[in-house]
Design a protein around this motif. Structure first.
Motif, mmCIF file in Angstrom:
data_model
loop_
_atom_site.group_PDB
_atom_site.id
_atom_site.type_symbol
_atom_site.label_atom_id
_atom_site.label_comp_id
_atom_site.label_asym_id
_atom_site.label_seq_id
_atom_site.Cartn_x
_atom_site.Cartn_y
_atom_site.Cartn_z
ATOM 1 N N UNK A 6 0.819 -1.214 0.000
ATOM 2 C CA UNK A 6 0.000 0.000 0.000
ATOM 3 C C UNK A 6 0.854 1.266 0.000
ATOM 4 N N UNK A 7 0.882 1.959 -1.155
ATOM 5 C CA UNK A 7 1.507 3.282 -1.290
ATOM 6 C C UNK A 7 2.954 3.285 -0.786
ATOM 7 N N UNK A 8 3.731 2.310 -1.234
ATOM 8 C CA UNK A 8 5.117 2.163 -0.763
ATOM 9 C C UNK A 8 6.059 3.088 -1.529
ATOM 10 N N UNK A 9 6.848 3.814 -0.754
ATOM 11 C CA UNK A 9 7.860 4.721 -1.305
ATOM 12 C C UNK A 9 9.212 4.348 -0.707
ATOM 13 N N UNK A 10 10.227 4.238 -1.576
ATOM 14 C CA UNK A 10 11.593 4.012 -1.119
ATOM 15 C C UNK A 10 12.533 4.752 -2.054
ATOM 16 N N UNK A 11 13.389 5.606 -1.483
ATOM 17 C CA UNK A 11 14.327 6.367 -2.307
ATOM 18 C C UNK A 11 15.747 6.202 -1.790
ATOM 19 N N UNK A 12 16.685 6.387 -2.703
ATOM 20 C CA UNK A 12 18.107 6.413 -2.384
ATOM 21 C C UNK A 12 18.644 7.741 -2.899
ATOM 22 N N UNK A 13 18.733 8.708 -2.006
ATOM 23 C CA UNK A 13 19.131 10.045 -2.457
ATOM 24 C C UNK A 13 18.076 10.606 -3.389
ATOM 25 N N UNK A 14 18.498 10.956 -4.608
ATOM 26 C CA UNK A 14 17.567 11.513 -5.586
ATOM 27 C C UNK A 14 16.884 10.443 -6.428
ATOM 28 N N UNK A 15 17.226 9.174 -6.194
ATOM 29 C CA UNK A 15 16.658 8.079 -6.991
ATOM 30 C C UNK A 15 15.447 7.494 -6.273
ATOM 31 N N UNK A 49 10.187 -8.494 1.848
ATOM 32 C CA UNK A 49 10.776 -9.466 2.769
ATOM 33 C C UNK A 49 11.173 -8.839 4.111
ATOM 34 N N UNK A 50 11.056 -7.527 4.224
ATOM 35 C CA UNK A 50 11.454 -6.858 5.454
ATOM 36 C C UNK A 50 12.949 -6.654 5.573
ATOM 37 N N UNK A 51 13.669 -6.846 4.466
ATOM 38 C CA UNK A 51 15.124 -6.654 4.475
ATOM 39 C C UNK A 51 15.493 -5.181 4.290
ATOM 40 N N UNK A 52 14.583 -4.424 3.711
ATOM 41 C CA UNK A 52 14.750 -2.977 3.587
ATOM 42 C C UNK A 52 13.497 -2.308 4.137
ATOM 43 N N UNK A 53 13.666 -1.208 4.810
ATOM 44 C CA UNK A 53 12.530 -0.472 5.356
ATOM 45 C C UNK A 53 12.140 0.633 4.387
ATOM 46 N N UNK A 54 10.904 0.601 3.943
ATOM 47 C CA UNK A 54 10.424 1.631 3.034
ATOM 48 C C UNK A 54 10.336 2.972 3.752
ATOM 49 N N UNK A 55 10.408 4.052 2.994
ATOM 50 C CA UNK A 55 10.318 5.392 3.587
ATOM 51 C C UNK A 55 8.901 5.681 4.074
ATOM 52 N N UNK A 56 7.920 5.169 3.340
ATOM 53 C CA UNK A 56 6.520 5.338 3.736
ATOM 54 C C UNK A 56 5.689 4.251 3.079
ATOM 55 N N UNK A 66 5.591 -6.350 7.593
ATOM 56 C CA UNK A 66 6.887 -6.976 7.284
ATOM 57 C C UNK A 66 8.053 -6.404 8.076
ATOM 58 N N UNK A 67 7.902 -5.204 8.609
ATOM 59 C CA UNK A 67 8.953 -4.628 9.450
ATOM 60 C C UNK A 67 8.698 -4.940 10.918
ATOM 61 N N UNK A 68 7.532 -4.577 11.409
ATOM 62 C CA UNK A 68 7.225 -4.757 12.824
ATOM 63 C C UNK A 68 7.164 -6.243 13.214
ATOM 64 N N UNK A 69 6.631 -7.078 12.328
ATOM 65 C CA UNK A 69 6.431 -8.496 12.645
ATOM 66 C C UNK A 69 7.413 -9.403 11.919
ATOM 67 N N UNK A 70 8.584 -8.847 11.599
ATOM 68 C CA UNK A 70 9.554 -9.591 10.780
ATOM 69 C C UNK A 70 9.895 -10.967 11.369
ATOM 70 N N UNK A 71 10.111 -11.046 12.675
ATOM 71 C CA UNK A 71 10.499 -12.319 13.298
ATOM 72 C C UNK A 71 9.404 -13.372 13.170
ATOM 73 N N UNK A 72 8.147 -12.944 13.216
ATOM 74 C CA UNK A 72 7.033 -13.881 13.079
ATOM 75 C C UNK A 72 6.928 -14.422 11.657
#
Length: 222
Positions: A6-15, A49-56, A66-72
């Motif tokens: 849902x509405x996932x945003x992930x950036x690396x600098x200007x990318x 997979x919860x290996x990277x945390x999205x910005x929003x 996937x972040x909060x419940x990663x261990x489960x």
């Protein structure tokens, strides 16, 4: 919905690697994430997979974040990643035994090796395997704990036609067991062969989505 993005945003600098991405994946289906190199497929897979945390935005699997419940989720999910690698001095059977121990399972290792056509390579070093043999081993390692959901990142890149078909056949077997499968690829042929639904991604954004048949000819890339 087995997986909800849902509405996932992930950036690396200007990318902007993920540009407000939203879609869902039904239980027991094979979903292809298709796009050219650099489209943002691997970033999205790693976020799922919860290996990277999205910005929003949020990503849930079986209702779990996937972040909060990663261990489960660790035991519910299996993955073969694009950069998957094994130590050069480990043998095939040793790798299988080690992976089983990590997940606390005790499978019939010899039977697994036979299922994946790796019996003759049991005592071979992983570094000496062909591309097709390595991919079969990585699939075996990804499913050894019988996960509900399996991710394959660039599943058949670099494989010869025979090895590619073998790998596709394994995916079809998993589908028949009602596993939910996510495959990233830049081959439309691969999507047509194994996917129920496809999400087209280019420059971090969803371009289109639907069945492989409905999207053939609409690709912004070849």
């Amino acid at each position: 919905m087995e997986i909800a993005i849902n509405d996932v945003v992930k950036s690396y600098g200007n990318i902007l690697a993920s540009d407000h991405i939203s879609f869902g994946i039904e239980k027991g289906s094979v979903c292809g994430i298709i796009g050219p190199n650099g489209a943002g497929k691997t970033t999205l897979i790693e976020s799922m997979l919860g290996l990277r945390k999205q910005d929003s935005g949020t990503i849930t699997i079986q209702g779990l974040d996937t972040i909060r419940d990663h261990k489960k989720l660790v035991y519910r999910v299996g993955a073969q990643l694009q950069e998957s690698e094994l130590p050069a001095n480990i043998k095939v059977k040793e790798a299988v035994i080690f992976q089983a121990a990590l997940f606390g399972v005790r499978p019939n290792v010899n039977s697994l090796l036979e299922d994946f056509n790796l019996t003759e390579k049991a005592k071979s070093y992983c570094s000496k395997l062909s591309g097709g043999q390595k991919q079969r081993l990585f699939i075996l390692l990804a499913v050894i704990h019988d996960p509900d959901i399996i991710f394959f990142d660039e599943l058949s890149t670099g494989l010869d036609p025979v090895s590619r078909q073998e790998v596709w056949n394994y995916v079809k077997k998993l589908k028949r067991r009602n596993k939910t499968i996510v495959v990233s690829t830049h081959y439309m042929q691969e999507a047509e062969e194994i996917c129920d639904n496809v999400v087209l991604i280019n420059r971090g954004a969803v371009v289109d989505k639907g069945s492989p048949e409905s999207l053939t000819g609409k690709l912004p890339f070849r």
